[in-house]
Design an enzyme around this catalytic site. Structure first.
Site, PDB file in Angstrom:
ATOM      1  CB  THR A  22     -12.571 -40.556  -6.930  1.00  0.00           C
ATOM      2  OG1 THR A  22     -12.371 -41.262  -5.493  1.00  0.00           O
ATOM      3  CG2 THR A  22     -12.832 -41.597  -7.889  1.00  0.00           C
ATOM      4  CB  THR A  31     -13.572 -38.306  -3.361  1.00  0.00           C
ATOM      5  OG1 THR A  31     -12.498 -37.996  -2.294  1.00  0.00           O
ATOM      6  CG2 THR A  31     -13.747 -37.011  -4.241  1.00  0.00           C
TER       7      THR A  31
END
Ligand code: ASP
Length: 343
Positions: free
Chosen positions: A260, A209
């Site tokens: 994340t 991500t």
């Protein structure tokens, strides 16, 4: 006197980096007692099982240069006096276009072998925010999040409706197959064989991500996050990344955070908001707040991952409870930091 102070701060910052090699904790660039830099920016490309020695030299170099490019895109805007929102977007767009990261093209695949993308954006000045979940055709989901914030009366749009909204906003659309790469197909095959829903970076591919946080010259904060979620996800699964307060939060009263990691835990811990709330209500500094959430709240319940954060004084925190996190940061007048592994 002021400039002498700033020079001292700069020298101290440089010293810390040299002494520590690749810094892995929130105190990387903590400068609570120093003068606020004109701007500050931090980005991440995902956290996970990224062990020293696990990447070959070419792969590591590719990540470093992608991080540098994204950081430079955001810094350019801040240096010219642009807004934190514009800087966050610029950095994320670069990473969405890179196949190295789990966002935009090159994102992980769902159980069905398709791509479903999530993104969110928040502005610290007025707490305005926008997000999309499960979009399948938007080339840059972070731009769709921005459009939701600026051009709709809503905060979060999902699925078919969100794709339709993006089309109405004239955002660039791609066929879903354009997002899928061979590497992700192989990754899905492995996950299907093992019947596991995987965090992108937990299977040796070590990608993730993306997110960015920024403080601009006007003192405004912003945060954004963009992801394909988890490999082999199904049933319209949505993680923390598009959820304001979980994966993304920004308030000029405290800080801007992008997270994340394993989204299910980050949602339940309202991670991004929690970091800022600890500053606002418990008086913690940024480094302590980030550390507490990542190590004392997430870790005991099994929530692996990390956060990047910048506060209204320009302190930067890059905190993780995983072996690594692709990350980079810069503050006005200082050398940029690019790092992958923990200590
Ligand atoms: N947080 C993301 C999710 O759970 C995944 C990641 O950060 O890699 O969807």
């Amino acid at each position: 006197m002021r400039s002498l102070f700033a020079c001292l701060a700069l020298a101290l910052g440089a010293l810390t980096m040299t002494a520590c090699g690749e810094p892995g904790t929130a105190s990387d660039r903590d400068a609570a007692e120093t003068e606020r830099p004109r701007y500050a920016l931090a980005i991440h490309g995902g956290a996970g099982v990224i062990e020293r020695g696990s990447l070959d030299a070419a792969t590591e170099a590719a990540y470093r240069s992608a991080l540098e490019e994204a950081l430079a895109a955001g810094e350019r805007i801040l240096d010219q006096g642009g807004s934190a929102v514009d800087a966050v977007i610029a950095a994320i767009v670069v990473m969405e276009d890179s196949e190295l990261f789990n966002a935009g093209r090159g994102a992980v695949l769902t159980h069905e072998g398709t791509v479903e993308l999530d993104a969110s954006l928040m502005r610290g000045e007025d707490l305005d925010a926008g997000a999309v979940a499960g979009v399948t055709r938007v080339r840059h989901p972070i731009l769709a999040a921005r459009a939701v914030m600026e051009r709709s009366p809503h905060v979060l749009l999902a699925g078919v409706g969100a794709d339709r909204f993006a089309a109405e906003m004239d955002l660039e659309l791609m066929d879903n197959s354009w997002f899928r790469t061979d590497r992700r197909r192989q990754q899905l095959e492995r996950a299907l064989e093992e019947d596991r829903v995987r965090l992108d970076h937990d299977d040796g591919d070590n990608l993730g991500t993306v997110g960015a946080v920024a403080l601009d010259a006007d003192g405004n904060l912003a945060a954004g996050t963009s992801t394909g979620g988890m490999t082999n996800k199904r049933w319209g699964r949505v993680g923390d990344s598009p959820l304001i307060g979980a994966g993304t939060f920004a308030s000029n009263a405290s800080c801007a955070v992008s997270a994340t990691g394993h989204g299910e835990y980050f949602i339940r811990r309202t991670v991004a908001r929690e970091v800022c709330a600890l500053m606002e209500h418990a008086g913690l500094d940024l480094a302590s707040a980030a550390r507490r959430v990542v190590h004392e709240q997430l870790l005991p319940m099994g929530g692996s991952g990390g956060v990047i954060a910048v506060d209204h004084r320009g302190n930067v925190a890059l905190e993780m409870n995983t072996p690594g996190m692709y990350r980079a940061s810069v503050r006005a007048g200082e050398e940029p930091l690019v790092a992958i592994y923990g200590r």
